[in-house]
Design an enzyme around this catalytic site. Structure first.
Site, PDB file in Angstrom:
ATOM      1  N   ILE A   1       0.854  -1.198   0.000  1.00  0.00           N
ATOM      2  CA  ILE A   1       0.000   0.000   0.000  1.00  0.00           C
ATOM      3  C   ILE A   1       0.888   1.245   0.000  1.00  0.00           C
ATOM      4  O   ILE A   1       0.596   2.239  -0.677  1.00  0.00           O
ATOM      5  CB  ILE A   1      -0.938  -0.019   1.226  1.00  0.00           C
ATOM      6  CG1 ILE A   1      -1.940  -1.178   1.094  1.00  0.00           C
ATOM      7  CG2 ILE A   1      -1.669   1.310   1.372  1.00  0.00           C
ATOM      8  CD1 ILE A   1      -2.776  -1.431   2.333  1.00  0.00           C
TER       9      ILE A   1
ATOM     10  N   VAL B   1      11.550  -0.385  12.905  1.00  0.00           N
ATOM     11  CA  VAL B   1      11.157   0.470  14.040  1.00  0.00           C
ATOM     12  C   VAL B   1      11.437  -0.195  15.391  1.00  0.00           C
ATOM     13  O   VAL B   1      11.406   0.476  16.418  1.00  0.00           O
ATOM     14  CB  VAL B   1       9.671   0.917  13.960  1.00  0.00           C
ATOM     15  CG1 VAL B   1       9.436   1.808  12.759  1.00  0.00           C
ATOM     16  CG2 VAL B   1       8.716  -0.270  13.978  1.00  0.00           C
TER      17      VAL B   1
ATOM     18  N   TYR C   1      -9.390 -11.550  11.811  1.00  0.00           N
ATOM     19  CA  TYR C   1      -8.502 -10.383  11.947  1.00  0.00           C
ATOM     20  C   TYR C   1      -7.868 -10.370  13.349  1.00  0.00           C
ATOM     21  O   TYR C   1      -6.812  -9.795  13.565  1.00  0.00           O
ATOM     22  CB  TYR C   1      -9.266  -9.079  11.656  1.00  0.00           C
ATOM     23  CG  TYR C   1      -8.348  -7.925  11.311  1.00  0.00           C
ATOM     24  CD1 TYR C   1      -7.447  -8.031  10.251  1.00  0.00           C
ATOM     25  CD2 TYR C   1      -8.372  -6.731  12.033  1.00  0.00           C
ATOM     26  CE1 TYR C   1      -6.600  -6.988   9.936  1.00  0.00           C
ATOM     27  CE2 TYR C   1      -7.524  -5.672  11.719  1.00  0.00           C
ATOM     28  CZ  TYR C   1      -6.635  -5.816  10.662  1.00  0.00           C
ATOM     29  OH  TYR C   1      -5.782  -4.780  10.349  1.00  0.00           O
TER      30      TYR C   1
ATOM     31  N   LYS D   1      -5.518  -2.016  15.777  1.00  0.00           N
ATOM     32  CA  LYS D   1      -5.935  -0.934  14.868  1.00  0.00           C
ATOM     33  C   LYS D   1      -6.894   0.037  15.563  1.00  0.00           C
ATOM     34  O   LYS D   1      -6.904   1.227  15.243  1.00  0.00           O
ATOM     35  CB  LYS D   1      -6.593  -1.512  13.606  1.00  0.00           C
ATOM     36  CG  LYS D   1      -5.639  -2.289  12.693  1.00  0.00           C
ATOM     37  CD  LYS D   1      -4.523  -1.455  12.125  1.00  0.00           C
ATOM     38  CE  LYS D   1      -3.775  -2.171  11.003  1.00  0.00           C
ATOM     39  NZ  LYS D   1      -2.549  -1.490  10.596  1.00  0.00           N
TER      40      LYS D   1
ATOM     41  N   LYS E   1      -4.446  -7.702  -1.671  1.00  0.00           N
ATOM     42  CA  LYS E   1      -3.520  -8.837  -1.587  1.00  0.00           C
ATOM     43  C   LYS E   1      -2.089  -8.349  -1.460  1.00  0.00           C
ATOM     44  O   LYS E   1      -1.445  -8.017  -2.463  1.00  0.00           O
ATOM     45  CB  LYS E   1      -3.664  -9.692  -2.840  1.00  0.00           C
ATOM     46  CG  LYS E   1      -4.474 -10.939  -2.616  1.00  0.00           C
ATOM     47  CD  LYS E   1      -4.328 -11.870  -3.810  1.00  0.00           C
ATOM     48  CE  LYS E   1      -5.263 -13.048  -3.742  1.00  0.00           C
ATOM     49  NZ  LYS E   1      -5.137 -13.895  -2.594  1.00  0.00           N
TER      50      LYS E   1
HETATM   51  P1  NAD Z   1       3.072  -5.003   3.185  1.00  0.00           P
HETATM   52  O1  NAD Z   1       3.529  -6.344   3.665  1.00  0.00           O
HETATM   53  O2  NAD Z   1       3.387  -4.619   1.811  1.00  0.00           O
HETATM   54  O3  NAD Z   1       3.584  -3.853   4.159  1.00  0.00           O
HETATM   55  C1  NAD Z   1       3.790  -4.059   5.536  1.00  0.00           C
HETATM   56  C2  NAD Z   1       5.073  -3.333   5.868  1.00  0.00           C
HETATM   57  O4  NAD Z   1       5.329  -3.378   7.283  1.00  0.00           O
HETATM   58  C3  NAD Z   1       6.306  -3.945   5.182  1.00  0.00           C
HETATM   59  O5  NAD Z   1       6.936  -2.961   4.395  1.00  0.00           O
HETATM   60  C4  NAD Z   1       7.169  -4.357   6.352  1.00  0.00           C
HETATM   61  O6  NAD Z   1       8.557  -4.203   6.094  1.00  0.00           O
HETATM   62  C5  NAD Z   1       6.715  -3.360   7.402  1.00  0.00           C
HETATM   63  N1  NAD Z   1       7.156  -3.717   8.751  1.00  0.00           N
HETATM   64  C6  NAD Z   1       6.846  -4.830   9.475  1.00  0.00           C
HETATM   65  N2  NAD Z   1       7.546  -4.812  10.636  1.00  0.00           N
HETATM   66  C7  NAD Z   1       8.290  -3.674  10.631  1.00  0.00           C
HETATM   67  C8  NAD Z   1       9.230  -3.094  11.525  1.00  0.00           C
HETATM   68  N3  NAD Z   1       9.582  -3.701  12.670  1.00  0.00           N
HETATM   69  N4  NAD Z   1       9.812  -1.912  11.201  1.00  0.00           N
HETATM   70  C9  NAD Z   1       9.512  -1.294  10.032  1.00  0.00           C
HETATM   71  N5  NAD Z   1       8.637  -1.798   9.125  1.00  0.00           N
HETATM   72  C10 NAD Z   1       8.044  -2.974   9.434  1.00  0.00           C
HETATM   73  O7  NAD Z   1       1.486  -5.006   3.435  1.00  0.00           O
HETATM   74  P2  NAD Z   1       0.393  -3.813   3.361  1.00  0.00           P
HETATM   75  O8  NAD Z   1      -0.894  -4.512   3.234  1.00  0.00           O
HETATM   76  O9  NAD Z   1       0.792  -2.810   2.356  1.00  0.00           O
HETATM   77  O10 NAD Z   1       0.452  -3.198   4.836  1.00  0.00           O
HETATM   78  C11 NAD Z   1       0.635  -1.834   5.084  1.00  0.00           C
HETATM   79  C12 NAD Z   1      -0.334  -1.345   6.150  1.00  0.00           C
HETATM   80  O11 NAD Z   1      -1.661  -1.375   5.631  1.00  0.00           O
HETATM   81  C13 NAD Z   1      -0.366  -2.181   7.424  1.00  0.00           C
HETATM   82  O12 NAD Z   1      -0.520  -1.299   8.528  1.00  0.00           O
HETATM   83  C14 NAD Z   1      -1.628  -2.995   7.254  1.00  0.00           C
HETATM   84  O13 NAD Z   1      -2.173  -3.414   8.489  1.00  0.00           O
HETATM   85  C15 NAD Z   1      -2.508  -1.973   6.565  1.00  0.00           C
HETATM   86  N6  NAD Z   1      -3.699  -2.479   5.881  1.00  0.00           N
HETATM   87  C16 NAD Z   1      -3.602  -3.498   4.976  1.00  0.00           C
HETATM   88  C17 NAD Z   1      -4.753  -3.939   4.338  1.00  0.00           C
HETATM   89  C18 NAD Z   1      -4.688  -5.084   3.342  1.00  0.00           C
HETATM   90  O14 NAD Z   1      -5.736  -5.657   3.043  1.00  0.00           O
HETATM   91  N7  NAD Z   1      -3.522  -5.417   2.806  1.00  0.00           N
HETATM   92  C19 NAD Z   1      -5.984  -3.352   4.610  1.00  0.00           C
HETATM   93  C20 NAD Z   1      -6.051  -2.315   5.528  1.00  0.00           C
HETATM   94  C21 NAD Z   1      -4.898  -1.900   6.150  1.00  0.00           C
END
Ligand code: NAD
Length: 258
Positions: free
Chosen positions: A24, A69, A159, A166, A196
């Site tokens: 995202i 982080v 979830y 969240k 996805k």
């Molecule tokens: P993604 O796997 O592409 O991104 C998740 C990111 O979190 C990765 O870049 C990973 O490196 C990072 N991360 C994990 N642990 C970390 C740490 N210790 N330090 C720094 N970075 C760390 O997946 P995504 O779906 O793009 O997720 C991004 C955000 O969007 C998340 O907060 C997720 O909960 C949220 N989100 C996702 C969806 C979905 O359906 N995919 C829906 C709503 C919200």
């Protein structure tokens, strides 16, 4: 009438959370660039770097740094470099989440203390730390974004512990919006529909969730990272100058019917 800009020309932004081209955060980064911003991009660790570096190059990002982080000093180092290089920051995106698999796949009732603490630290408290580090660089105001999900508000099967995490993130967004508003700093939670991504692959029965959402959402389609990016980027422009503290759904309207 004041001069308004519905673009991000000359603006500097930090993007944390690109793992690959499905992330995202990458959709957001592309939209920020499309509106003219310069970006600093981070990657989790050396293993992730080969996937992120080409994307950072394509985005023309002058700053590319590691940022786990949970590793002491890494987030601070990113902000130091931004201060040194740019002397200011206009927006920052927090698009990261993590929960240990055993806790993510179990009931909330069974979530371990360590799992809960880790999930809260990486997925929520890191946004607080980001805001604190961004504040002195946002002297002319700015915008902070984090990514939430509908499971914060309603119980979404599978979830699990990420729901309460969240919910804390959305409440944190509201409190920080109240605290930073007088300085012209806006704080947003963006709540995308299911996509996805790698993070999503950790959630059980995710395909069923996607089918359910696609069928029920008023738009009858799933969102793409581009959709999330465009809404997010627009909120960073003057078009969003009096919008803060809310959770903005980019979900084809699912949250009003789900
Ligand atoms: P993604 O796997 O592409 O991104 C998740 C990111 O979190 C990765 O870049 C990973 O490196 C990072 N991360 C994990 N642990 C970390 C740490 N210790 N330090 C720094 N970075 C760390 O997946 P995504 O779906 O793009 O997720 C991004 C955000 O969007 C998340 O907060 C997720 O909960 C949220 N989100 C996702 C969806 C979905 O359906 N995919 C829906 C709503 C919200």
């Amino acid at each position: 009438m004041t001069e308004l800009s519905i673009d991000l020309k000359g603006k500097k932004g930090l993007v944390v959370g690109i793992a690959n081209q499905h992330s995202i955060a990458y959709g957001c980064a592309r939209a920020f660039r499309r509106l003219g911003a310069d970006l600093a991009v981070t990657y989790l660790n050396e293993k992730a770097k080969p996937y992120v570096a080409p994307l950072a190059e394509e985005l023309g990002a002058p700053i590319l740094m590691p940022c786990d982080v949970s590793a002491p000093g890494q987030l601070e180092a990113v902000f130091e470099e931004i201060g040194r290089r740019w002397g200011k920051l206009d927006f920052a995106l927090h698009s990261i989440a993590f929960a240990p698999m055993a806790d993510l796949h179990g009931r909330v009732v069974d979530c371990s203390r360590e799992g809960f603490t880790t999930a809260m630290d990486i997925s929520c408290h890191s946004f607080i730390r980001m805001a604190r580090l961004a504040e002195p660089l946002m002297r002319d105001g700015g915008t902070l974004f984090t990514m939430s999900y509908y499971g914060a508000e309603k119980v979404v099967p599978h979830y699990n512990i990420m729901g309460p995490v969240k919910a804390a993130l959305e409440a944190t967004t509201r409190y920080m919006a109240a605290e930073l508003g007088p300085k012209g700093i806006r704080v947003h939670a963006i709540s995308p529909g299911p996509l996805k991504t790698r993070a999503a692959s950790g959630i059980d029965h995710f395909d069923e969730l996607m089918s359910r959402v696609e069928a029920a959402a008023p738009a009858h389609r799933l969102v793409e990272i581009e959709d999330v990016g465009l809404t997010t980027a627009l909120l960073a422009t003057d078009a969003g100058r009096l919008v803060t503290g809310s959770t903005t759904y980019v979900d084809g309207g699912y949250h009003v019917v789900g």
